[in-house]
Design a protein around this motif. Structure first.
Motif, mmCIF file in Angstrom:
data_model
loop_
_atom_site.group_PDB
_atom_site.id
_atom_site.type_symbol
_atom_site.label_atom_id
_atom_site.label_comp_id
_atom_site.label_asym_id
_atom_site.label_seq_id
_atom_site.Cartn_x
_atom_site.Cartn_y
_atom_site.Cartn_z
ATOM 1 N N PRO A 172 6.508 2.911 -10.515
ATOM 2 C CA PRO A 172 6.489 4.275 -9.969
ATOM 3 C C PRO A 172 7.831 4.699 -9.387
ATOM 4 C CG PRO A 172 4.614 2.982 -9.190
ATOM 5 C CD PRO A 172 5.537 2.030 -9.851
ATOM 6 N N SER A 173 8.101 5.993 -9.464
ATOM 7 C CA SER A 173 9.285 6.599 -8.859
ATOM 8 C C SER A 173 8.906 7.994 -8.399
ATOM 9 C CB SER A 173 10.424 6.667 -9.883
ATOM 10 O OG SER A 173 11.498 7.441 -9.391
ATOM 11 N N ILE A 174 9.333 8.370 -7.194
ATOM 12 C CA ILE A 174 9.020 9.699 -6.669
ATOM 13 C C ILE A 174 10.181 10.182 -5.809
ATOM 14 C CG2 ILE A 174 7.780 8.772 -4.659
ATOM 15 C CD1 ILE A 174 5.886 11.240 -4.962
ATOM 16 N N SER A 175 10.492 11.478 -5.897
ATOM 17 C CA SER A 175 11.637 12.052 -5.193
ATOM 18 C C SER A 175 11.265 12.685 -3.862
ATOM 19 C CB SER A 175 12.328 13.094 -6.077
ATOM 20 O OG SER A 175 12.814 12.505 -7.261
ATOM 21 N N ALA A 176 10.134 13.355 -3.786
ATOM 22 C CA ALA A 176 9.760 14.032 -2.543
ATOM 23 C C ALA A 176 8.269 14.329 -2.551
ATOM 24 C CB ALA A 176 10.558 15.318 -2.348
ATOM 25 N N ILE A 177 7.739 14.550 -1.339
ATOM 26 C CA ILE A 177 6.312 14.848 -1.161
ATOM 27 C C ILE A 177 6.176 15.998 -0.173
ATOM 28 C CG2 ILE A 177 4.115 13.983 -0.243
ATOM 29 C CD1 ILE A 177 4.937 11.201 -1.159
ATOM 30 N N SER A 178 5.309 16.939 -0.492
ATOM 31 C CA SER A 178 4.963 18.016 0.436
ATOM 32 C C SER A 178 3.444 18.138 0.491
ATOM 33 C CB SER A 178 5.581 19.338 -0.010
ATOM 34 O OG SER A 178 5.099 20.408 0.766
ATOM 35 N N VAL A 179 2.883 18.020 1.687
ATOM 36 C CA VAL A 179 1.434 18.138 1.881
ATOM 37 C C VAL A 179 1.196 19.229 2.917
ATOM 38 C CG1 VAL A 179 -0.661 16.980 2.647
ATOM 39 C CG2 VAL A 179 1.031 15.728 1.293
ATOM 40 N N VAL A 180 0.448 20.249 2.542
ATOM 41 C CA VAL A 180 0.240 21.408 3.417
ATOM 42 C C VAL A 180 -1.241 21.757 3.430
ATOM 43 C CG1 VAL A 180 0.842 23.813 3.863
ATOM 44 C CG2 VAL A 180 2.534 22.281 2.846
ATOM 45 N N PHE A 238 -1.730 19.086 -6.565
ATOM 46 C CA PHE A 238 -3.119 18.644 -6.536
ATOM 47 C C PHE A 238 -3.771 19.169 -5.265
ATOM 48 C CE2 PHE A 238 -0.395 15.394 -8.424
ATOM 49 C CZ PHE A 238 -0.936 15.273 -9.691
ATOM 50 N N THR A 239 -5.078 19.172 -5.262
ATOM 51 C CA THR A 239 -5.826 19.488 -4.052
ATOM 52 C C THR A 239 -6.530 18.230 -3.578
ATOM 53 O OG1 THR A 239 -7.741 20.176 -5.355
ATOM 54 C CG2 THR A 239 -6.173 21.896 -4.708
ATOM 55 N N ALA A 240 -6.670 18.105 -2.267
ATOM 56 C CA ALA A 240 -7.327 16.934 -1.683
ATOM 57 C C ALA A 240 -8.054 17.370 -0.431
ATOM 58 C CB ALA A 240 -6.311 15.844 -1.357
ATOM 59 N N PHE A 255 3.048 5.389 -15.146
ATOM 60 C CA PHE A 255 2.261 4.893 -14.022
ATOM 61 C C PHE A 255 1.111 5.852 -13.736
ATOM 62 C CE2 PHE A 255 5.847 7.328 -12.433
ATOM 63 C CZ PHE A 255 5.313 8.154 -11.457
ATOM 64 N N ASP A 256 0.197 5.415 -12.880
ATOM 65 C CA ASP A 256 -0.975 6.214 -12.516
ATOM 66 C C ASP A 256 -0.801 6.782 -11.109
ATOM 67 O OD1 ASP A 256 -2.046 5.415 -14.937
ATOM 68 O OD2 ASP A 256 -3.153 3.740 -14.059
ATOM 69 N N ILE A 257 -1.453 7.902 -10.835
ATOM 70 C CA ILE A 257 -1.395 8.543 -9.519
ATOM 71 C C ILE A 257 -2.818 8.712 -8.989
ATOM 72 C CG2 ILE A 257 -0.675 10.585 -8.227
ATOM 73 C CD1 ILE A 257 1.462 11.079 -10.329
ATOM 74 N N TYR A 258 -3.037 8.215 -7.781
ATOM 75 C CA TYR A 258 -4.321 8.353 -7.095
ATOM 76 C C TYR A 258 -4.108 9.158 -5.816
ATOM 77 C CZ TYR A 258 -5.877 4.351 -9.961
ATOM 78 O OH TYR A 258 -6.196 3.501 -10.994
ATOM 79 N N TYR A 280 -6.352 20.348 1.463
ATOM 80 C CA TYR A 280 -4.887 20.302 1.478
ATOM 81 C C TYR A 280 -4.341 20.481 0.066
ATOM 82 C CZ TYR A 280 -4.539 18.722 6.333
ATOM 83 O OH TYR A 280 -4.584 18.647 7.698
ATOM 84 N N THR A 281 -3.124 21.003 0.000
ATOM 85 C CA THR A 281 -2.381 21.068 -1.253
ATOM 86 C C THR A 281 -1.315 19.979 -1.220
ATOM 87 O OG1 THR A 281 -2.718 23.447 -1.482
ATOM 88 C CG2 THR A 281 -0.907 22.474 -2.732
#
Length: 676
Positions: free
Chosen positions: A264-272, A233-235, A203-206, A176-177
């Protein structure tokens, strides 16, 4: 009182008793199991994500959807339904570049979680902001975030004091991307060298339990505050679920601009999914001759029957399919609603829910099953012109997003049924507020803000959007007002894309008499300056509280532009201000009137671009001198201009509108709508 016991390798069952003062407990990421004690029903915040509880009919409703987020992540496990998910963190549903970012607006506390009703994704939060009375879980801002074509996507963000996790559930296994969208909107820019600019968010991102970014600082990575930045990132998904973890490790600042501004602060997420699904292949094995013959005969009969049925079906559906294929060719496409869903939402398109009707068709108020109140725009079945406008509107609004543009939720395309679903704006259109008989009174600050915000929406279309767009039908009735009287430009059925390297587009004229720029109406020469002209008319309507033409007035006041110029020449501009306004800012009123006159100059080159219009209205720069009388089109102006207009689709338009002529007729290619 709060207690955090997460990630402590606790096992066994939950204690049967607790302190009465203990109301917020984090027990996530342990190995607890067993039953739930009675106090679980009374506690305000309890996070039991990633434990080993088992659920059946007796306890599955105690903490709804908690079963989805145990260590087995069992929702849709082994029967995956999804290959992507997108989230607007802390904000409402939003369509950006044809992708719908789903709303994520749950009130997450200091130890809580939420699973979307489709069980497609979930979010979990743990953490207490030190020294802060209120414990916010979302950050809202009116800042215009830069470095993006969709600043609205960054105006909300999910924040956490410690640990923020997002989960994708029921995903197909494979690569996934992961695209994470950030913007820092709390701190001031470091170049200002003020107290607020000293803040640091680190902050850290996992992803899938592996750290992918350590000591991530949004503003540092983006090159400043209020700037968008995307991290890709790729997962690999192996057990039908994905975990994204944002974790504050105690670095950065804690108290700037106030206590609790960290984490942490985040505005949006897209996983494809990175893999395109392929059709299943079938490789025949060797078989005996008898078996081949035994299979071939019935297959041949069935095939012949299917071909016959297909011919009959195709002959009946061919015409409908031609229309539908033209509409389905739109890209990017918004959400698709079923006709039955919209029929139920509008109470079978009840006349009591009808909001109005235009050239496209009627518009109805409706309520979707998820509770959203919407406006449903229905294409008239007989309107061939409307179908092309329908396609234009989907393609245009799906490609642009701005706070001053109406939001398109989706569409319905079923045979000859074509509908658009918009956000519902309770205060309806600007022309109704200004010229109608409604009780809605617009004071001066509201009028000035409406004018300035409308200019920002047009500037976005002309200069900031990835696609450069000319609206072509800018008028007061196409400016809608939300609950806070914030204006949103609507009705993109006539919009045109343009290349700013070209001097103009030659096209058939479409729009509304009274708002048309002369070079466009008489020669079909279209540039963004045609919208500037229309905006100038709207600005003067907002100041005066009257429409651009009014036959009930004296002869020298029938046309608004003529009245405005007469007052300008005699140095009495403020005489144009709506007499119902008891108080108004004279400097702002003068700027609006002069900008309106400047925007309606006869020569397009003399009209300012919308970015300059904004600067002049805001008082950032002086209003340029008005060189000449504005150009305006009246009934008698249309008598002798048919020869010079470049028209498209002349024959089809003539057949639609008839061949009757009068002195106000333009070239048959022109599509004009009457002024309000």
């Amino acid at each position: 009182m709060s207690r955090s016991l997460g990630n402590n390798n606790l096992s066994g069952t939950i204690p049967s008793q607790k302190s009465e003062n203990l109301m917020n407990i984090d027990l996530s990421y342990n190995s607890l199991s067993g039953t739930f004690p009675p106090w679980v029903y009374t506690i305000s915040q309890l996070n039991l994500v990633a434990n080993n509880f088992t659920f059946d009919s007796s306890n599955i409703s105690v903490i709804p959807r908690l079963h989805c987020l145990q260590r087995s992540f069992r929702c849709n496990r082994n029967s995956p339904h999804y290959a992507n998910f997108t989230i607007n963190c802390g904000g409402p549903d939003m369509i950006v570049d044809g992708i719908t970012y789903e709303a994520e607006t749950s009130s997450l506390g200091i130890a809580s979680f939420s699973v979307i009703h489709t069980e497609k994704w979930a979010v979990s939060n743990v953490g207490l902001f030190s020294g802060r009375r209120n414990q916010p879980s979302m950050q809202n801002t009116s800042a215009l975030v830069r470095n993006t074509n969709s600043p609205e996507l960054y105006q909300t963000s999910r924040i956490s004091a410690g640990s923020l996790r997002y989960y994708g559930l029921g995903l197909e296994n494979g690569p996934y991307t992961v695209n994470l969208l950030f913007a820092e909107t709390v701190f001031r820019d470091r170049s200002t060298q003020v107290w607020d600019s000293l803040g640091r968010r680190v902050f850290d991102i996992y992803i899938q339990g592996t750290i992918v970014l350590k000591d991530f600082d949004i503003s540092k990575e983006a090159g400043g505050v209020e700037r968008a930045i995307n991290k890709n990132f790729t997962a690999t998904v192996t057990e039908n679920h994905l975990e994204i973890h944002l974790f504050w490790a105690g670095k950065g600042t804690c108290c700037i601009p106030e206590f609790g501004d960290y984490g942490p602060s985040i505005s949006a997420i897209s996983v494809v999914s990175s893999v395109t699904p392929k059709e299943n292949s079938f490789t025949p094995k060797e078989n005996s001759t008898g078996l081949v013959v035994g299979i071939a005969v019935p297959v041949g009969v069935v095939t012949f029957t299917l071909i016959l049925l297909f011919v009959v079906f195709y002959s009946r559906r061919r015409n409908d399919d031609d229309d539908e294929n033209g509409l389905l060719g739109v890209g990017p496409r918004p959400n698709t609603f079923s006709y039955a869903e919209l029929r139920a939402a509008t109470d079978d398109f009840s006349p009591s829910n009808k909001l109005g009707e235009g050239g496209f068709g009627p518009v109805y108020k409706g309520k979707l099953s998820d509770g959203r109140v919407v406006a449903v725009k229905q294409l008239s079945v007989a309107s061939h012109q409307g179908k092309s406008q329908f396609v234009t509107e989907i393609a245009t609004i799906s490609a642009v997003q701005h706070r001053n543009l109406v939001q398109l939720y989706g569409c319905c395309i079923e045979g000859n049924r074509c509908l658009l679903v918009y956000e519902y704006l309770e205060n309806k259109s600007l022309d109704q507020a200004l010229f109608g008989k409604r009780d809605l009174h617009l004071d001066w600050p509201t009028r000035f803000n409406i004018c300035l915000a409308t200019a920002r929406g047009l500037a976005y279309l002309h200069e900031e959007s990835r696609l450069r767009i000319i609206h072509r039908d800018m008028k007061a009735s196409n400016i809608l007002l939300d609950a806070q009287l914030c204006p949103k430009i609507s009705d993109f059925g006539l919009a045109k894309l343009y290349d700013d390297k070209k001097t103009h587009i030659s096209t058939r004229v479409a729009g509304t008499i009274g708002y048309l720029a002369p070079e466009y109406a008489m020669r079909g020469h279209l540039t963004e300056k045609a919208d500037v002209f229309s905006f100038g008319v709207v600005a003067l309507e907002i100041v005066s509280g009257r429409p651009n033409s009014d036959n009930s007035q004296d002869n020298d006041k029938i046309y608004l532009l003529e009245q405005a110029w007469t007052l300008y020449e005699s140095n009495q501009c403020l005489g144009l201000v709506d007499p119902t306004l008891v108080k108004f800012n004279e400097n702002e009123a003068l700027r609006m009137i002069r900008v309106g006159l400047l925007c309606t100059q006869a020569t397009p080159m003399m009209r300012p671009p919308m970015s300059r219009v904004i600067a002049m209205l805001a008082g950032d720069i002086e209003v340029s001198p008005v060189a000449s009388k504005p150009s305006y089109l009246t009934d008698w102006d249309f008598e002798d201009i048919t020869a010079s207009i470049e028209a498209e689709n002349t024959s089809s338009t003539r057949s639609e509108h008839g061949d009757n002529k009068n002195k106000n007729d333009l070239n048959p290619g022109i599509e004009l709508m009457p002024s309000p």
